[in-house]
Design a protein around this motif. Sequence first.
Motif, mmCIF file in Angstrom:
data_model
loop_
_atom_site.group_PDB
_atom_site.id
_atom_site.type_symbol
_atom_site.label_atom_id
_atom_site.label_comp_id
_atom_site.label_asym_id
_atom_site.label_seq_id
_atom_site.Cartn_x
_atom_site.Cartn_y
_atom_site.Cartn_z
ATOM 1 N N VAL A 109 1.043 -1.117 0.054
ATOM 2 C CA VAL A 109 -0.006 0.004 0.169
ATOM 3 C C VAL A 109 1.011 1.188 0.204
ATOM 4 C CG1 VAL A 109 -1.747 -1.215 1.367
ATOM 5 C CG2 VAL A 109 -0.151 0.371 2.869
ATOM 6 N N ASP A 110 0.287 2.246 -0.068
ATOM 7 C CA ASP A 110 0.906 3.625 -0.230
ATOM 8 C C ASP A 110 0.918 4.287 1.466
ATOM 9 O OD1 ASP A 110 1.494 6.745 -0.284
ATOM 10 O OD2 ASP A 110 0.746 6.709 -2.118
ATOM 11 N N PRO A 111 2.110 4.402 1.911
ATOM 12 C CA PRO A 111 2.292 4.759 3.265
ATOM 13 C C PRO A 111 1.502 6.329 3.750
ATOM 14 C CG PRO A 111 4.315 5.332 2.331
ATOM 15 C CD PRO A 111 3.348 4.515 1.266
ATOM 16 N N TYR A 112 1.525 7.162 2.581
ATOM 17 C CA TYR A 112 0.764 8.396 2.980
ATOM 18 C C TYR A 112 -0.598 8.278 2.698
ATOM 19 C CZ TYR A 112 5.878 9.391 1.781
ATOM 20 O OH TYR A 112 7.269 9.087 1.871
ATOM 21 N N THR A 113 -1.223 7.433 2.118
ATOM 22 C CA THR A 113 -2.559 7.603 1.987
ATOM 23 C C THR A 113 -3.557 6.316 2.717
ATOM 24 O OG1 THR A 113 -2.632 6.115 -0.229
ATOM 25 C CG2 THR A 113 -2.288 8.749 -0.361
ATOM 26 N N ASP A 114 -2.856 5.261 2.746
ATOM 27 C CA ASP A 114 -3.476 3.894 3.160
ATOM 28 C C ASP A 114 -2.761 3.731 4.763
ATOM 29 O OD1 ASP A 114 -4.937 1.665 4.113
ATOM 30 O OD2 ASP A 114 -4.671 0.899 2.048
ATOM 31 N N THR A 115 -2.806 4.618 5.721
ATOM 32 C CA THR A 115 -2.255 4.295 6.859
ATOM 33 C C THR A 115 -2.855 3.352 7.465
ATOM 34 O OG1 THR A 115 -3.609 6.483 7.772
ATOM 35 C CG2 THR A 115 -1.389 7.031 7.009
ATOM 36 N N ASP A 116 -3.972 3.072 7.725
ATOM 37 C CA ASP A 116 -4.745 1.942 8.295
ATOM 38 C C ASP A 116 -3.994 0.629 8.107
ATOM 39 O OD1 ASP A 116 -6.670 3.552 9.601
ATOM 40 O OD2 ASP A 116 -8.113 3.056 8.078
ATOM 41 N N ALA A 117 -3.942 0.379 6.593
ATOM 42 C CA ALA A 117 -3.140 -0.875 6.179
ATOM 43 C C ALA A 117 -1.795 -0.979 6.541
ATOM 44 C CB ALA A 117 -3.320 -1.184 4.703
ATOM 45 N N THR A 118 -1.004 0.237 6.386
ATOM 46 C CA THR A 118 0.337 0.457 6.919
ATOM 47 C C THR A 118 0.556 0.110 8.451
ATOM 48 O OG1 THR A 118 0.811 2.169 5.089
ATOM 49 C CG2 THR A 118 2.201 2.037 7.076
ATOM 50 N N PHE A 119 -0.261 0.541 9.289
ATOM 51 C CA PHE A 119 -0.103 0.342 10.593
ATOM 52 C C PHE A 119 -0.525 -1.026 11.350
ATOM 53 C CE2 PHE A 119 1.554 4.628 10.379
ATOM 54 C CZ PHE A 119 2.317 4.633 11.517
ATOM 55 N N ASP A 120 -1.424 -1.514 10.508
ATOM 56 C CA ASP A 120 -1.762 -2.769 10.575
ATOM 57 C C ASP A 120 -0.663 -3.768 10.428
ATOM 58 O OD1 ASP A 120 -4.526 -1.970 11.447
ATOM 59 O OD2 ASP A 120 -5.355 -2.759 9.284
ATOM 60 N N LYS A 121 -0.036 -3.521 9.478
ATOM 61 C CA LYS A 121 1.156 -4.228 9.297
ATOM 62 C C LYS A 121 2.156 -3.926 10.405
ATOM 63 C CE LYS A 121 2.986 -7.535 6.391
ATOM 64 N NZ LYS A 121 2.331 -8.672 6.224
ATOM 65 N N LEU A 122 2.469 -2.860 10.841
ATOM 66 C CA LEU A 122 3.484 -2.704 11.768
ATOM 67 C C LEU A 122 3.128 -3.294 13.006
ATOM 68 C CD1 LEU A 122 4.671 1.179 11.281
ATOM 69 C CD2 LEU A 122 6.272 -0.822 11.120
ATOM 70 N N LYS A 123 1.768 -3.059 13.452
ATOM 71 C CA LYS A 123 1.130 -3.926 14.472
ATOM 72 C C LYS A 123 1.392 -5.267 14.540
ATOM 73 C CE LYS A 123 -2.873 -4.289 17.466
ATOM 74 N NZ LYS A 123 -4.626 -3.705 17.431
ATOM 75 N N ALA A 124 1.604 -5.912 13.423
ATOM 76 C CA ALA A 124 1.459 -7.381 13.215
ATOM 77 C C ALA A 124 3.107 -7.577 13.573
ATOM 78 C CB ALA A 124 1.235 -7.707 11.657
ATOM 79 N N LEU A 125 4.159 -6.647 13.123
ATOM 80 C CA LEU A 125 5.407 -6.589 13.660
ATOM 81 C C LEU A 125 5.791 -6.655 15.157
ATOM 82 C CD1 LEU A 125 8.261 -7.390 12.278
ATOM 83 C CD2 LEU A 125 8.579 -4.645 12.218
#
Length: 340
Positions: free
Chosen positions: A177-193
Amino acid sequence: MKKILSLALMVFALAVFAQDTIILSTWGYDETNARKYIYDPFEKQHNIKVILEKGNNGARLGKIRQRKGTQVDVIHLSAAYMVQARQAGLLDDNLTTTTVANASDLYDFAKAPIGAGYGYADTIIDIGIAYNTKTVQKITQWADLWRPTLRQKIAVADISTSSGPMGVMMAAAVAGVDPYTDTDATFDKLKALKPNIRKAYRRSSEVANLFTQGEIDVAVMYSFAYPAVAAANADVTFITPDSGGYATVNIIGVSKNSDKKDLAYTFIDYLLSQEVQQRLAKTMKKAPSNKNVSLTAEQAQGFAYGADFVSKLHFVDQNKAAAAQKDWTRRWQQQVLTGK
């Protein structure tokens, strides 16, 4: 004899007093080598004295803001802080190839990193993955960091650091995803880490100790900080994933309220020259933004160098990152540090 000596001293004092000076706001890291390889040769070549105003990014930017850019001529900050300086109206916007001729030899990404005219990137700073080859299966991709076998084994940079935004970009790329526009998916991925994160460090110097003490087996870290890790931990290697590393830059510009702009342009032109950039790459391991720098494989080991390598780097869009920083910080604290 005394009259001759007094006359000589007076002539010397007048010469020193008459010498042009510029004030450079910079970090002050490794000042002995910086003086030897940057400032002293410049002063000798141009008869311009360089006076340093030293400190970390935040402290120096705060001082520059307070004085509205007076009492400083050249401003050297990491990209995120340089964006803040531009937004505060502290930067001259007249940096062009007319005022700084050597800027024409920079990589394209270095020519207008925060907008045309406001500053040039003089150093590339990239992140990759360091890992213990004795305890960790071979790592080749960013996605490998999410392996269940790496639970509580990884160190990453805190979002508040200059490399923090690169970690966000990395997670977004793995999520597709695009980190600047799809922050939900980005931080879901970070949360999974999060289960794999042992430490969110604030200083690169911490990483070597974390490896040495056995607290971590993997770190997402700056390439320039790896030699200190390798010196203390022979089993730790560093890789740039096949998909490319993530990078930011340091930026140098001119204070809008400097009354010595021509001298400031001269210093920046000097710093960006092939000769000086090559010297700094060889002696101080500063990754050059001048594309004409030529290094041997041995000289280039351990940092971003060369058109092929640089072409694979993913650079932070500093203006977009600055706009997203508040939200990213909130999400990092709530979703990654606490895991809510």
